[in-house]
Design a protein around this motif. Structure first.
Motif, mmCIF file in Angstrom:
data_model
loop_
_atom_site.group_PDB
_atom_site.id
_atom_site.type_symbol
_atom_site.label_atom_id
_atom_site.label_comp_id
_atom_site.label_asym_id
_atom_site.label_seq_id
_atom_site.Cartn_x
_atom_site.Cartn_y
_atom_site.Cartn_z
ATOM 1 N N CYS A 48 -8.720 0.695 -4.386
ATOM 2 C CA CYS A 48 -8.299 0.313 -5.786
ATOM 3 C C CYS A 48 -9.119 -0.737 -6.470
ATOM 4 O O CYS A 48 -9.706 -1.588 -5.888
ATOM 5 C CB CYS A 48 -6.833 -0.312 -5.626
ATOM 6 S SG CYS A 48 -6.038 -0.949 -7.102
ATOM 7 N N TYR A 71 -8.159 -3.167 -8.574
ATOM 8 C CA TYR A 71 -7.830 -4.185 -9.003
ATOM 9 C C TYR A 71 -7.591 -5.478 -8.099
ATOM 10 O O TYR A 71 -8.610 -6.005 -7.704
ATOM 11 C CB TYR A 71 -6.286 -4.193 -9.526
ATOM 12 C CG TYR A 71 -6.141 -3.308 -10.901
ATOM 13 C CD1 TYR A 71 -6.819 -3.541 -11.848
ATOM 14 C CD2 TYR A 71 -5.710 -2.075 -11.034
ATOM 15 C CE1 TYR A 71 -7.015 -2.929 -13.117
ATOM 16 C CE2 TYR A 71 -5.493 -1.210 -12.026
ATOM 17 C CZ TYR A 71 -6.208 -1.838 -13.115
ATOM 18 O OH TYR A 71 -6.253 -1.072 -14.425
ATOM 19 N N CYS A 72 -6.405 -5.629 -7.207
ATOM 20 C CA CYS A 72 -6.564 -6.986 -6.588
ATOM 21 C C CYS A 72 -6.900 -7.062 -5.281
ATOM 22 O O CYS A 72 -7.369 -6.001 -4.632
ATOM 23 C CB CYS A 72 -5.133 -7.454 -6.630
ATOM 24 S SG CYS A 72 -3.794 -6.863 -5.169
ATOM 25 N N THR A 111 -5.686 -7.360 -2.598
ATOM 26 C CA THR A 111 -4.954 -6.887 -1.462
ATOM 27 C C THR A 111 -5.847 -5.685 -0.707
ATOM 28 O O THR A 111 -5.935 -5.244 0.409
ATOM 29 C CB THR A 111 -3.851 -6.010 -2.005
ATOM 30 O OG1 THR A 111 -2.889 -7.138 -2.532
ATOM 31 C CG2 THR A 111 -2.923 -5.078 -0.824
ATOM 32 N N GLY A 112 -6.767 -5.030 -1.729
ATOM 33 C CA GLY A 112 -7.736 -3.796 -1.270
ATOM 34 C C GLY A 112 -6.960 -2.705 -0.790
ATOM 35 O O GLY A 112 -7.635 -2.157 0.259
ATOM 36 N N CYS A 113 -6.134 -2.223 -1.402
ATOM 37 C CA CYS A 113 -5.573 -0.664 -1.110
ATOM 38 C C CYS A 113 -6.501 0.144 -1.131
ATOM 39 O O CYS A 113 -7.242 0.388 -1.991
ATOM 40 C CB CYS A 113 -4.262 -0.440 -1.893
ATOM 41 S SG CYS A 113 -2.928 -1.797 -1.911
ATOM 42 N N LEU A 141 0.606 2.356 -3.201
ATOM 43 C CA LEU A 141 0.004 1.820 -4.246
ATOM 44 C C LEU A 141 1.322 1.132 -5.147
ATOM 45 O O LEU A 141 2.009 1.621 -5.304
ATOM 46 C CB LEU A 141 -0.707 2.972 -5.247
ATOM 47 C CG LEU A 141 -1.969 3.418 -4.327
ATOM 48 C CD1 LEU A 141 -2.642 4.505 -5.406
ATOM 49 C CD2 LEU A 141 -3.198 2.638 -4.020
ATOM 50 N N CYS A 142 0.662 0.266 -5.934
ATOM 51 C CA CYS A 142 1.679 -0.387 -6.846
ATOM 52 C C CYS A 142 1.322 0.401 -8.402
ATOM 53 O O CYS A 142 0.588 1.143 -8.430
ATOM 54 C CB CYS A 142 1.639 -1.962 -7.084
ATOM 55 S SG CYS A 142 0.114 -2.384 -8.153
ATOM 56 N N LYS A 185 0.211 -0.317 -11.168
ATOM 57 C CA LYS A 185 -1.118 -0.470 -11.776
ATOM 58 C C LYS A 185 -2.325 0.524 -11.110
ATOM 59 O O LYS A 185 -3.045 1.088 -11.656
ATOM 60 C CB LYS A 185 -1.548 -1.643 -12.487
ATOM 61 C CG LYS A 185 -1.752 -2.685 -11.458
ATOM 62 C CD LYS A 185 -1.898 -4.083 -11.987
ATOM 63 C CE LYS A 185 -2.028 -5.033 -10.942
ATOM 64 N NZ LYS A 185 -0.907 -5.081 -9.874
ATOM 65 N N GLY A 186 -2.104 0.175 -9.695
ATOM 66 C CA GLY A 186 -3.098 1.020 -9.077
ATOM 67 C C GLY A 186 -3.043 2.575 -8.930
ATOM 68 O O GLY A 186 -3.891 3.142 -9.077
ATOM 69 N N PRO A 202 1.488 -7.115 -4.694
ATOM 70 C CA PRO A 202 2.565 -6.202 -4.312
ATOM 71 C C PRO A 202 2.593 -5.258 -3.277
ATOM 72 O O PRO A 202 3.785 -5.314 -2.480
ATOM 73 C CB PRO A 202 2.569 -5.228 -5.822
ATOM 74 C CG PRO A 202 1.751 -5.760 -6.467
ATOM 75 C CD PRO A 202 0.712 -6.485 -5.856
ATOM 76 N N ILE A 203 1.734 -4.727 -2.693
ATOM 77 C CA ILE A 203 1.596 -4.088 -1.610
ATOM 78 C C ILE A 203 1.736 -5.005 -0.268
ATOM 79 O O ILE A 203 2.452 -4.759 0.823
ATOM 80 C CB ILE A 203 0.470 -3.047 -1.527
ATOM 81 C CG1 ILE A 203 0.497 -2.105 -2.479
ATOM 82 C CG2 ILE A 203 0.468 -2.562 -0.064
ATOM 83 C CD1 ILE A 203 1.828 -1.341 -2.699
HETATM 84 FE FE1 SF4 Z 1 -4.142 -2.007 -6.306
HETATM 85 FE FE2 SF4 Z 1 -1.559 -2.660 -6.401
HETATM 86 FE FE3 SF4 Z 1 -2.981 -2.390 -4.084
HETATM 87 FE FE4 SF4 Z 1 -3.469 -4.519 -5.432
HETATM 88 S S1 SF4 Z 1 -1.691 -4.199 -4.551
HETATM 89 S S2 SF4 Z 1 -4.960 -3.157 -4.579
HETATM 90 S S3 SF4 Z 1 -3.480 -3.659 -7.466
HETATM 91 S S4 SF4 Z 1 -2.569 -1.064 -5.499
#
Ligand code: SF4
Ligand code: MGD
Ligand code: MGD
Length: 752
Positions: free
Chosen positions: A42, A44-45, A47-49, A75-76, A78-79, A212-213
């Motif tokens: 992902c 974004y953050c 967390t590295g999904c 995924l959240c 935004k992801g 979030p994840i």
């Molecule tokens: Fe992406 Fe959301 Fe996972 Fe963060 S928590 S890496 S923004 S999917």
């Protein structure tokens, strides 16, 4: 843009509704139109999904969670909504320059002209003032190959250590915290610990909105195991608190007292793990002088729960209870983020969290760890590990260490003495140096400092004064206004590269589609630019990002950051591998420093844990006293202003602002104010409220909510039409130089 009170209230309701579905977590789904799926991470953050990008023809059409990565397919919001960002209308697809200085318009030019335009200004700056007249300002969102390459070009090619970036605004205190306590950066635990922890101590992290994840995983753990306790320590009652057994509300900036108070109770009631700290721990004061355990206990005598109550506002029995839960749980896991790091005593606060683990022995076993949550997707792998900051060199080496410089000079094949012994400018000092004309040309990559630096009224002067070359994907990024050259960058899955997230996991994003228009991968831009700017071509012998990874992997071999076993081929197959990983058949490491788990600890080591980061194999418990923030509330400025994130926007919203679902949830910034304060000031929901600090004043619509404790107001910082950083000072932590974005004093009043 301004909103009427009615519109604002309508949008607030939309935000609450969307967040309720968007965070915790969604399994991304949609029409199955894709012809192939390409693996990645992902955008974004930290967390590295893991994601899978669905491609149809030459277009990306869908994003799903990777079921084989730690996020197990989730995924959240935004992801899962990354696709519209790729095809945003304001994508920059051609190189742009301003021929006639900062006030002239940006014009489309050829790549050759843009590169030469920037390179000539770098050559001139170096010729007239020496190597320290140029700088690189990078990002924890840049790919590892990009940061490694830029670090090499600037430190060994241009011969300046003026290499810094937004991780200075973010993780620098965590880095310095790990370095001072453990001798080496990066955590020992991983997300697997979430499944064994019985106490989650979440301090200064709004995990539910910012990670979030991970929050989802904590919530699941708590739901399935009723014995699990969650303590949240935060001056705001955020969404994270909704699963907390205990929410510790305290005055902003008083964490040091709270943490020392918990340590006091643990030792007073003999809840410590004597065998553990006798074996592994040494004690030190602020000057690095050794202290005894007895002296540590005497130091903590000042932090009785009653005294802590006076400083923090936390009831004494809450301090007692929190200490007991933490110490007596079978496995305590601490999670923290910017509420701790973005502070003038952020490093100390990190040390004091480590202290709790070291005196209780909640470390080095499943579920028990001090795990700093990283914000950006590649601050760990890309910047911390590659040493792309002004004081660092790759793989845990330091600029100030002669031996480390020699090792890097040998590896990079440059003469001894090439790397300067003096540290470069950290971020705040860099923008000051730009304003003074000491740094005359800067290359900015994948960050938007004109929006996110502290004390913006002061620091945009640096951008007005220096020559600015930047990479960017979107025209609406605030920094574009100050750019002399804009290099259009290939976005996310239009190129390939590695991200390293919070848990030491390296994962590859593979190229799924072609770069849009005339945009290019940034490794290509950096190499072409460096050649034209006069860097020895021998330093940049790569064909592509994979070659750079190969060099970096080789450099890590034998170091405490050893990931030699993580080859590109393995990364293509696996959904991430956690280092240390010294050989190609090693599966990756969950419990760093632990015998039998960490391949860098000899199997026959006499102790079950080897803290090999420090030469004496010991870790340090520091005697750090409470100190107030730089600018606490006072009689003239009686409120504390704090800033942070909302679930649906990424930083400056240049990406999330393009997605209608996300934009609708949070169309513009606002100020949260406690109902008691609102009543006193005659402020109603939606009223326009002025925040006036010693730097500036701005107006925001009010959200009257008990999220903030009385005396505290909160503003998110995503809105480019309300640059809240104009209100902030730029005081930094004395050691990490990370700014204190979490606390400044302010007046609050209803707009007349
Ligand atoms: Fe992406 Fe959301 Fe996972 Fe963060 S928590 S890496 S923004 S999917
Ligand atoms: P913040 O909102 O900055 O997010 O993640 P977080 O740090 O979790 O602030 C965290 C909390 O610090 C807030 O709840 C605030 O009330 C609290 N706080 C304020 N003052 C104090 C204090 O004195 N002591 C303590 N203990 N707490 C205090 C940040 C992380 O998020 C980062 S660094 C990045 S780069 C990413 N950015 C990001 C984003 O922009 N949007 C979203 N949705 N997620 C993101 N994830 C990452
Ligand atoms: P971003 O919006 O993430 O913010 O601050 P920034 O890094 O300045 O900027 C990334 C930029 O890169 C955007 O302009 C985006 O359009 C561009 N971009 C996106 N994708 C790509 C790409 O693939 N290639 C290239 N070349 N460019 C791309 C974040 C910073 O903000 C951080 S990390 C922290 S922790 C601080 N937090 C913070 C806070 O808590 N409060 C306040 N008030 N200010 C803060 N500022 C800091």
């Amino acid at each position: 843009m301004t909103f009427s009170r009615r519109e604002f209230l309508k949008n607030s309701a939309a935000a609450v509704a969307l967040s309720a579905i968007g965070g915790p977590a969604l399994a991304a789904s949609g029409p199955q139109t894709a012809e192939k799926w390409v693996k990645g991470v992902c955008r974004y953050c930290g967390t590295g999904c893991g994601v899978l990008v669905g491609v149809k023809g030459d277009k990306a059409v869908e994003v799903r969670g990777d079921p084989n990565n730690h996020n197990a397919g989730l995924l959240c919001l935004k992801g899962s909504l990354l696709i519209p960002v790729i095809y945003a209308e304001d994508r920059i697809t051609e190189p742009l320059i301003r021929r006639g200085g900062k006030k002239s318009p940006l014009e489309k030019v050829t790549w050759d002209e843009a590169l030469e335009f920037a390179a000539s200004r770098f050559r001139e700056a170096i010729k007239s003032k020496g190597p320290d007249a140029v700088a690189y300002y990078g990002s924890g969102q840049a790919l590892t190959e990009e940061s490694y390459l830029a670090n090499k070009i600037w430190k060994a090619g241009f011969r300046t250590n003026n290499v810094d970036g937004n991780p200075r605004l973010c993780m620098a205190s965590a880095v310095a915290g790990y370095l001072t306590t453990f001798g080496k950066d990066e955590p020992m635990g991983t997300y697997n610990d979430f499944d064994s922890a019985t106490c989650f101590f979440i301090i200064g992290s709004n995990t539910s909105e910012a990670h979030p994840i991970l929050f989802e995983r904590i919530a699941k753990r708590k739901q399935s195991s009723p014995e699990v306790k969650v303590i949240v320590a935060d001056p705001r009652r955020t969404n994270t608190s909704r699963i907390a057994d205990m929410h510790i509300f305290f005055k902003p900036g008083t964490d040091l007292a709270l943490l020392n108070g918990m340590a006091h109770v643990i030792l007073r009631d003999e809840m410590d793990n004597n065998r553990f700290h006798q074996r592994y721990v040494i004690f030190m004061d602020n000057e690095g002088k050794p202290k005894t355990f007895e002296e540590y206990k005497a130091f903590l005598a000042d932090y009785t729960p009653a005294k802590v109550q006076e400083i923090t506002g936390v009831p004494a029995d809450t301090v007692e209870k929190a200490a007991k839960i933490f110490a007596e749980s079978s496995a305590s896991l601490s999670l923290w983020c910017m509420g701790i790091n973005q502070r003038t005593r952020g490093v100390w606060a990190n040390n004091l969290i480590h202290n709790l683990h070291l005196i209780t022995g909640h470390i080095g076993k499943k579920g028990a760890s001090p795990l700093s949550l990283t914000g950006q997707p590649n601050a760990c792998g890309g910047v911390r590990d590659t040493g792309s900051l002004a004081h660092l060199l790759p793989a845990g080496r330091m600029v100030a260490n002669e031996q480390h410089r020699k090792e890097m000079e040998k590896f990079w094949g440059v003469p001894e003495g090439t790397i300067q012994p003096k540290m470069g400018h950290h971020t705040v000092a860099l923008f000051e140096a730009m304003a003074k004309g000491d740094v005359q040309a800067v290359f900015i990559h994948c960050t938007n400092p004109a929006h996110t630096l502290p004390h913006l009224n002061k620091h945009t002067k640096g951008l007005e004064t220096a020559f600015v070359a930047m990479t960017e994907c979107f025209m609406d990024a605030e920094t574009v206004k100050y750019a002399d050259v804009v290099f259009p960058a290939a976005f996310w899955c239009e190129t390939e590269g590695v991200y390293g997230c919070t848990e030491r996991r390296y994962a590859l994003t593979e190229q799924a589609i072609k770069p849009m228009g005339n945009s290019r991968p940034v490794v290509q831009i950096l190499m072409d630019f460096a050649q034209k700017a006069g860097v020895d071509p021998k330093l940049i012998p790569y064909k592509n990002a994979a070659d750079i990874w190969e060099e970096w992997r080789t450099l890590s071999k034998g170091s405490p950051y050893d990931f030699y076993g993580i080859t590109r081929e393995r990364l293509k197959k696996a959904s991430g591998i956690k280092w240390p990983c010294p050989t190609e058949d090693h599966p990756g490491t969950n419990l760093r420093y632990v015998r039998g788990e960490d391949p860098l600890v000899p199997k026959d080591h006499p102790n079950p844990i080897s803290f090999y980061g420090r030469p004496d194999g010991k870790v340090v418990v520091y005697l750090r006293p409470h100190q107030p923030p730089f600018e606490p509330a006072d009689a003239d400025y009686p409120f504390v202003l704090t800033t942070g994130r909302v679930i649906d926007h990424w930083h400056t919203a240049t990406m999330t602002g393009k997605v209608p679902e996300l934009k609708k949830a949070y169309p513009s910034a606002y100020v949260e104010i406690n109902p008691q304060d609102a009543a006193k000031l005659n402020i109603r929901n939606g009223d326009q409220v002025v925040l006036e600090t010693k730097r500036d004043k701005m107006t925001f619509p009010a959200r009257v909510t008990d999220t903030c404790m009385p005396g505290l107001v909160f503003c998110p910082f995503f809105d480019k039409n309300k640059l809240v950083n104009r209100l902030f000072h730029d005081a930094t932590d004395a050691a990490s130089r990370e700014p204190e974005y979490k606390i400044c004093s302010t007046k609050v009043y209803k707009q007349a």
